[in-house]
Design a protein around this motif. Structure first.
Motif, short mmCIF file in Angstrom:
data_model
loop_
_atom_site.label_atom_id
_atom_site.label_comp_id
_atom_site.label_asym_id
_atom_site.label_seq_id
_atom_site.Cartn_x
_atom_site.Cartn_y
_atom_site.Cartn_z
N ALA A 14 0.87 -1.14 -0.08
CA ALA A 14 -0.03 0.14 -0.22
C ALA A 14 0.88 1.22 0.11
O ALA A 14 2.08 1.17 0.26
CB ALA A 14 -0.85 0.03 1.21
N LEU A 15 0.14 2.31 -0.46
CA LEU A 15 0.91 3.71 -0.26
C LEU A 15 1.46 3.73 1.49
O LEU A 15 0.82 3.74 2.17
CB LEU A 15 0.01 4.94 -0.50
N HIS A 16 2.62 4.21 1.54
CA HIS A 16 3.15 4.46 2.75
C HIS A 16 3.81 6.04 2.68
O HIS A 16 3.70 6.55 1.68
CB HIS A 16 4.15 3.34 3.17
N ALA A 17 4.11 6.49 4.00
CA ALA A 17 4.57 7.60 3.85
C ALA A 17 5.62 8.32 2.94
O ALA A 17 5.51 9.41 2.43
CB ALA A 17 5.04 8.16 5.59
N GLY A 18 6.40 7.46 2.46
CA GLY A 18 7.48 7.54 1.62
C GLY A 18 6.86 7.73 0.14
O GLY A 18 7.28 8.67 -0.67
N PRO A 247 13.11 14.06 -1.65
CA PRO A 247 13.72 13.64 -0.44
C PRO A 247 13.04 12.03 0.27
O PRO A 247 11.83 12.09 -0.10
CB PRO A 247 13.52 14.58 0.70
N LEU A 248 14.04 11.30 0.62
CA LEU A 248 13.27 10.06 1.01
C LEU A 248 12.79 10.08 2.50
O LEU A 248 13.22 11.30 3.26
CB LEU A 248 14.32 9.06 0.94
N VAL A 249 11.78 9.45 2.89
CA VAL A 249 11.53 9.23 4.34
C VAL A 249 12.23 7.99 4.65
O VAL A 249 12.31 7.00 4.19
CB VAL A 249 10.02 9.06 4.57
N ARG A 250 12.78 8.31 5.99
CA ARG A 250 13.69 7.25 6.52
C ARG A 250 13.22 6.45 7.57
O ARG A 250 12.16 6.73 8.32
CB ARG A 250 15.09 7.91 7.12
N LYS A 256 16.06 4.03 3.68
CA LYS A 256 14.81 4.36 3.09
C LYS A 256 13.50 3.46 3.52
O LYS A 256 13.72 2.36 3.67
CB LYS A 256 14.76 4.17 1.41
N LEU A 257 12.66 4.38 3.82
CA LEU A 257 11.53 3.51 4.60
C LEU A 257 10.88 2.63 3.62
O LEU A 257 10.90 2.88 2.13
CB LEU A 257 10.37 4.78 4.60
N SER A 258 10.84 1.58 3.87
CA SER A 258 10.29 0.42 2.91
C SER A 258 9.63 -0.65 3.83
O SER A 258 9.58 -0.62 5.09
CB SER A 258 11.32 -0.33 2.06
N LYS A 259 9.13 -1.56 3.21
CA LYS A 259 8.21 -2.59 3.84
C LYS A 259 9.19 -3.32 4.81
O LYS A 259 8.83 -3.70 6.25
CB LYS A 259 7.36 -3.67 3.08
N GLN A 260 10.43 -3.31 4.64
CA GLN A 260 11.36 -4.27 5.54
C GLN A 260 11.68 -3.48 6.74
O GLN A 260 12.07 -4.07 7.56
CB GLN A 260 12.63 -4.55 4.59
N ASN A 261 11.63 -1.93 6.72
CA ASN A 261 11.92 -1.53 7.79
C ASN A 261 10.87 -0.52 8.57
O ASN A 261 11.02 0.68 9.12
CB ASN A 261 13.22 -0.70 7.82
N GLY A 262 9.70 -1.17 8.43
CA GLY A 262 8.66 -0.66 9.23
C GLY A 262 7.59 0.20 8.46
O GLY A 262 6.73 0.97 9.09
N ALA A 263 7.69 0.38 6.97
CA ALA A 263 6.72 1.26 6.54
C ALA A 263 5.42 0.58 6.49
O ALA A 263 5.11 -0.43 6.29
CB ALA A 263 7.00 1.50 5.08
N THR A 264 4.41 1.52 7.17
CA THR A 264 2.95 0.90 7.19
C THR A 264 2.32 1.93 6.15
O THR A 264 2.50 2.90 5.99
CB THR A 264 2.49 1.16 8.56
N LEU A 278 -1.21 13.70 4.15
CA LEU A 278 -0.53 14.50 3.14
C LEU A 278 0.15 15.70 3.77
O LEU A 278 1.16 16.15 3.23
CB LEU A 278 -1.83 15.40 2.43
N ASP A 279 -0.26 16.24 4.90
CA ASP A 279 0.50 17.08 5.60
C ASP A 279 2.04 16.90 5.92
O ASP A 279 2.90 17.47 5.84
CB ASP A 279 -0.20 17.70 6.82
N ALA A 280 1.89 15.48 6.47
CA ALA A 280 3.39 14.69 6.68
C ALA A 280 3.95 14.92 5.47
O ALA A 280 5.42 15.16 5.51
CB ALA A 280 3.21 13.45 7.46
#
Ligand code: GLU
Length: 314
Positions: A14-18, A247-250, A256-264, A278-280
């Motif tokens: 799914a779409l995550h913060a990154g 810029p990447l969200v870490r 880089k934020l990904s499913k492997q390091n906790g992107a929800t 959206l604000d974030a």
């Protein structure tokens, strides 16, 4: 040509913060260009093995909840495989694509024999084993003949006014000048795996060209792929769009934020939750906190800000 931007998510999650940062940035970039510009969404499901059923539709719903609505019906890569086939045939006809029978293990062994090591997270630079034939092995992939193309068309490598150095350079709108020696740093990269799936590099280049994409805005994790894509554009006679890598969200581990390091998944269960997501994303892009109370109004307020921050093309 109509100015055209796109968001091209892979339906592997799914779409995550990154990924929302890339979606928002590409949307704002188009809207900042005026009403004639088009924002497209392409579901990049060419690499079918990693895609999750129903995830493309889910991502489209998440985007809609954030008021990020494409100007045309979304395009699905799995419905466009004839276009990738045609492009591969054109490359083959010019001797710019060749079959390769190497497994990863074969490549690692060949690299070890050459005294080169494959770094973790690094590129496995293909040593060119099958350039002169399959050596009796069955084909596992089609590769782009990077060196052959560069050698045959030194002006292609220098199309941006450079002397031929073997490097591909471009000016990213945020990161500035970027250069990569594709032969040395990547080697002959894969265009298609023999078991079917199309490689991202080929599919993205064909789609961006055929959809008339003039402005690519996407996450910085993809910046390393751009030189490869520019080479393919030149080999196929396509124009090169402008690029802006966001810029990447870490994640917690700094990667880089990904499913492997906790992107929800972002929460779009209510209008207020979608606005908060959206604000974030807007903060990551250096935009002001939203004062509006709904997504459309917040988006509209960020457009002029985006124009001030990022409007210059190289
Ligand atoms: N499908 C790629 C991804 O989700 C993005 C491709 C692109 O924007 O060029 O990482």
């Amino acid at each position: 040509m109509t100015e055209t931007g796109r968001f091209a998510p892979s339906p592997t999650g799914a779409l995550h913060a990154g990924s929302l940062v890339a979606a928002l940035a590409s949307w704002l970039d188009v809207r900042a260009r005026g009403p004639q510009a088009r924002w497209l969404v392409r579901i990049e499901d060419a690499d079918t093995e990693r895609c999750l059923p129903g995830m493309g539709e889910h991502i489209l719903q998440q985007l809609a909840a954030c008021a990020l609505l494409p100007d045309e019906p979304p395009v699905w890569q799995t419905r466009r495989t004839d276009r990738y086939e045609a492009a591969l045939e054109r490359l083959k006809a010019r001797g710019l694509a060749y079959p390769c029978g190497c497994s990863r293990k074969d490549i690692d062994e060949a690299l070890a024999r050459l005294g080169r090591r494959h770094e973790r997270h690094g590129e496995r630079v293909y040593p060119g084993t099958c350039r002169d034939g399959l050596h009796g092995k069955p084909a596992r992939a089609w590769r782009f003949a990077t060196e052959r193309f560069e050698a045959a068309s030194p002006s292609a490598a220098g199309a941006l006014g450079e002397a031929h150095t073997g490097r591909v350079c471009f000016t990213d709108r945020r990161l500035g000048r970027q250069c990569q020696d594709v032969s040395r740093e990547v080697g002959d990269f894969v265009l298609r795996r023999a078991d079917g799936p199309w490689a991202y590099q080929l599919a993205v280049v064909v789609d961006d060209a055929e959809q008339g994409v003039t402005d690519v805005v996407r996450g910085e994790d993809l910046v390393d792929n751009t030189a490869r894509q520019i080479l393919l554009q030149r080999a196929l006679g396509f124009p090169t769009p402008s690029y802006l890598h966001t810029p990447l969200v870490r994640g917690a581990d700094g990667d880089k934020l990904s499913k492997q390091n906790g992107a929800t998944s972002i929460d779009t269960s209510s209008p207020a939750a979608a606005l908060a997501a959206l604000d974030a994303a807007a903060r990551v892009l250096g935009l002001s906190p939203a004062t509006a109370t709904d997504c459309p109004a917040a988006l509209a307020a960020w457009v002029p800000e985006w124009r001030d921050l990022y409007n210059s093309r190289p």
